[in-house]
Design a protein around this motif. Structure first.
Motif, PDB file in Angstrom:
ATOM      1  N   GLY A  51      19.473 -30.219  40.347  1.00 50.16           N
ATOM      2  CA  GLY A  51      18.970 -30.721  41.616  1.00 50.16           C
ATOM      3  C   GLY A  51      19.646 -30.144  42.830  1.00 50.16           C
ATOM      4  O   GLY A  51      19.078 -30.150  43.912  1.00 50.16           O
ATOM      5  N   THR A  87      10.180 -27.941  38.433  1.00 47.46           N
ATOM      6  CA  THR A  87      11.601 -27.963  38.091  1.00 47.46           C
ATOM      7  C   THR A  87      11.938 -27.230  36.794  1.00 47.46           C
ATOM      8  O   THR A  87      13.096 -26.899  36.568  1.00 47.46           O
ATOM      9  CB  THR A  87      12.120 -29.411  37.976  1.00 47.46           C
ATOM     10  OG1 THR A  87      11.335 -30.109  37.020  1.00 47.46           O
ATOM     11  CG2 THR A  87      12.050 -30.126  39.327  1.00 47.46           C
ATOM     12  N   TYR A 105      14.757 -33.148  37.813  1.00 45.31           N
ATOM     13  CA  TYR A 105      15.842 -32.198  37.662  1.00 45.31           C
ATOM     14  C   TYR A 105      16.651 -32.567  36.421  1.00 45.31           C
ATOM     15  O   TYR A 105      16.584 -33.701  35.929  1.00 45.31           O
ATOM     16  CB  TYR A 105      16.728 -32.193  38.911  1.00 45.31           C
ATOM     17  CG  TYR A 105      16.013 -31.630  40.112  1.00 45.31           C
ATOM     18  CD1 TYR A 105      15.850 -30.255  40.260  1.00 45.31           C
ATOM     19  CD2 TYR A 105      15.475 -32.473  41.078  1.00 45.31           C
ATOM     20  CE1 TYR A 105      15.174 -29.728  41.358  1.00 45.31           C
ATOM     21  CE2 TYR A 105      14.796 -31.952  42.175  1.00 45.31           C
ATOM     22  CZ  TYR A 105      14.650 -30.584  42.304  1.00 45.31           C
ATOM     23  OH  TYR A 105      13.977 -30.063  43.365  1.00 45.31           O
ATOM     24  N   GLN A 116      15.935 -26.893  36.087  1.00 41.59           N
ATOM     25  CA  GLN A 116      16.798 -26.684  37.251  1.00 41.59           C
ATOM     26  C   GLN A 116      17.733 -27.865  37.470  1.00 41.59           C
ATOM     27  O   GLN A 116      17.403 -29.013  37.175  1.00 41.59           O
ATOM     28  CB  GLN A 116      15.950 -26.550  38.528  1.00 41.59           C
ATOM     29  CG  GLN A 116      15.083 -25.341  38.606  1.00 41.59           C
ATOM     30  CD  GLN A 116      14.244 -25.371  39.884  1.00 41.59           C
ATOM     31  OE1 GLN A 116      14.515 -26.107  40.826  1.00 41.59           O
ATOM     32  NE2 GLN A 116      13.198 -24.553  39.896  1.00 41.59           N
TER      33      GLN A 116
END
Length: 147
Positions: A145, A79, A5, A143
């Protein structure tokens, strides 16, 4: 490795890919796919009289292979939201059919955005002699987390 992330990336962190040999087939297929039949790539007779003395792989082909090698590192698995940009691309040395390349990435910037952070990675493709063949700043939207 599972995907990282945005907040897990660290400035200066590096990643290295496995290696891959650029083949005659790669050059032939890329010429057909892209329509780039420049003689420096497809005509040995022509290429013999150039500064390289032989045919070279297409720069965008080497970029694509280098980019593909980064996906096998694993940090983007699940991610990465998408490509945010490619900046400052250069091709300082050629790649010849038969050369083996690898990609090294270094985190050089972390920028928070509303929908995900942008990770900038200085991305370098090296040949088997450690010559820099392609270098660019690869910007990925990643992204957070907590989402």
């Amino acid at each position: 490795m599972t995907g990282k992330y945005f907040e897990e990336f660290e400035m200066g962190e590096t990643f290295e890919s496995r290696t891959r040999t650029v083949t005659e087939a790669d050059v032939t297929f890329f010429a057909g796919l892209s329509g780039d039949y420049n003689e420096i790539h497809v005509s040995e007779e022509y290429a013999e009289d150039t500064m390289f003395g032989t045919r070279i792989a297409h720069g965008p082909l080497v970029f694509s292979i280098g980019l593909g090698l980064t996906t096998h590192i694993g940090y983007s698995e699940g991610t990465v939201i998408g490509l945010y940009g490619i900046d400052n691309m250069r091709f300082p040395n050629p790649v010849f059919p038969g050369d083996t390349v690898r990609t090294v990435q270094e985190v050089t910037d972390l920028e928070e955005k509303e929908k995900g952070g942008v990770v900038t990675l200085k991305t370098t493709v090296y040949n088997q002699d450690d010559d820099v063949c392609v270098v660019w700043d690869h910007r990925k939207m990643v992204q957070y987390g907590d989402e």
